[in-house]
Design an enzyme around this catalytic site. Structure first.
Site, PDB file in Angstrom:
ATOM      1  N   CYS A  69      64.971  97.518  63.899  1.00  0.00           N
ATOM      2  CA  CYS A  69      65.215  98.014  62.993  1.00  0.00           C
ATOM      3  C   CYS A  69      64.327  97.331  61.865  1.00  0.00           C
ATOM      4  O   CYS A  69      64.596  98.002  60.600  1.00  0.00           O
ATOM      5  CB  CYS A  69      66.387  96.506  62.894  1.00  0.00           C
ATOM      6  SG  CYS A  69      66.445  95.339  62.840  1.00  0.00           S
ATOM      7  N   CYS A 125      65.385  88.109  69.400  1.00  0.00           N
ATOM      8  CA  CYS A 125      66.281  88.287  67.975  1.00  0.00           C
ATOM      9  C   CYS A 125      67.300  87.363  68.678  1.00  0.00           C
ATOM     10  O   CYS A 125      68.240  86.573  67.865  1.00  0.00           O
ATOM     11  CB  CYS A 125      67.034  89.676  67.486  1.00  0.00           C
ATOM     12  SG  CYS A 125      67.795  89.922  66.273  1.00  0.00           S
TER      13      CYS A 125
END
Length: 365
Positions: free
Chosen positions: A202, A105
């Site tokens: 997440c 990410c």
């Protein structure tokens, strides 16, 4: 007037204080929250809090922007995040590896896609709430350093930053401890000063990785296999290699007088090999997708480093040498712990990050 800076704001206390500090220092701050995770409508509001990317998180970030009167936006990067991070996450587990999505990410989203948005609004800098430091030496070269608070140091996740990325990045929290950051949040009147840190990935509700992979795996890629000891003797069966990670003890499904740990995962045969703890030790590893802080730094026969093979694992003394383009061999100075393919290995010299890569395999000899 100081430069315009885009600040990635998750709604947590760290990124909120980072934005507030930069605003107090005179920067022209623009706050941006990234919508990354898929919809999780089946989760309650209480379940979503403590992760990220929920409506409540965006509201927390917006309140900070209102408190200091700077612009705040939410940008939708779900498609890019799905292609670069989630697809890789599922694919790696199906290959018998254990990925670290935060590394991917940072590389593909926060310091690439987000920078493109920063440029579009005329921002010259990008800032995040990471606990790490960037320093520039007298020659103009940038160096990525550990945070002053070793317990919160996140330089491990940032090893892929090159000179260009570091030249346009700010880490305002690098010299602060977590307790100091919360104290600052309270003194600045931030409503999220006591908000708990996010403790899970997440896009994986409640940390149920295997269930997430099962739901998102392409048809026909999940299949049962054998659980074997190191001699190849079958001890049991399993419902998919995505349920295992090297070094795992709990949930292996085999009981005995002595605890058994996952030693190896073979994606081709579907075999999961288990062994006693002392049989997991490696003498080193092979890493690929290596990024170097300085080109050729590992070209010597054996560069001495400290290497972290997992985020929470203490660094161990080792020597690194290049074996091909973007691949290195790492030899531990002493017998090392179990090495988990798919995880990041990051190389340090004292405070500085020298580079890092993705573990391909452990070495037995």
């Amino acid at each position: 007037m100081k430069k315009r800076v885009l600040v990635a704001m998750s709604g947590g206390v760290d990124s909120s204080v980072a934005a507030a500090l930069l605003h107090e220092q005179g920067y022209e701050v623009i706050g941006v929250a990234m919508r990354l995770a898929p919809e999780r409508s089946s989760l309650s509001s209480e379940s979503r809090r403590g992760t990220c990317c929920s409506y409540e998180d965006f509201e927390d970030a917006r309140r900070v922007a209102e408190r200091f009167d700077f612009p705040f936006y939410v940008i939708d990067l779900r498609q890019e995040f799905g292609a670069a991070v989630i697809t890789n996450f599922v694919s790696e587990y199906l290959k018998g590896r254990t990925p670290n999505p935060c590394v991917m990410c940072n590389r593909e989203i926060k310091f690439h896609r987000l920078w493109q948005h920063a440029q579009a609004i005329g921002a010259e800098l990008l800032a995040t709430g990471h606990y790490a430091r960037i320093e520039r030496d007298i020659t103009g070269r940038f160096h990525l350093l550990r945070a002053c608070d070793r317990a919160k140091d996140q330089s491990y996740f940032l090893f892929s930053l090159g000179q260009l990325e570091m030249s346009r990045t700010l880490f305002p929290l690098g010299t602060y401890s977590k307790s100091q950051v919360r104290a600052l949040a309270r003194s600045l009147g931030l409503a999220n000063a006591e908000k708990p840190d996010s403790q899970e990935i997440c896009f994986v509700p409640e940390g149920k990785y295997s269930e997430f992979v099962s739901r998102n795996a392409p048809p026909g890629t999940l299949r049962p296999g054998r659980i074997c000891d190191i001699s190849g003797r079958q001890l049991g069966t399993h419902q998919g290699i995505h349920r295992f990670t090297v070094g795992q003890r709990r949930g292996v499904g085999i009981s005995g007088e002595v605890p058994l740990y996952v030693r190896a995962i073979d994606a081709e045969t579907g075999d999961v090999t288990v062994a006693h703890r002392h049989q997991l030790q490696s003498v080193g590893l092979i890493a690929g997708m290596v990024r170097e802080a300085q080109p050729g730094i590992f070209a010597n026969e054996a560069t001495p480093v400290e290497v972290k093979i997992r985020y929470r694992h203490p660094p161990v003394a080792a020597r690194v040498r290049s074996i091909s383009s973007a691949r290195v061999e790492v030899r531990f100075e002493n017998a090392g712990p179990a090495v988990t393919p798919g995880q990041a290995c990051v190389f340090y010299r004292e405070e500085e990050v020298l580079g890092g890569g993705i573990i391909e395999a452990g070495l037995d000899h």
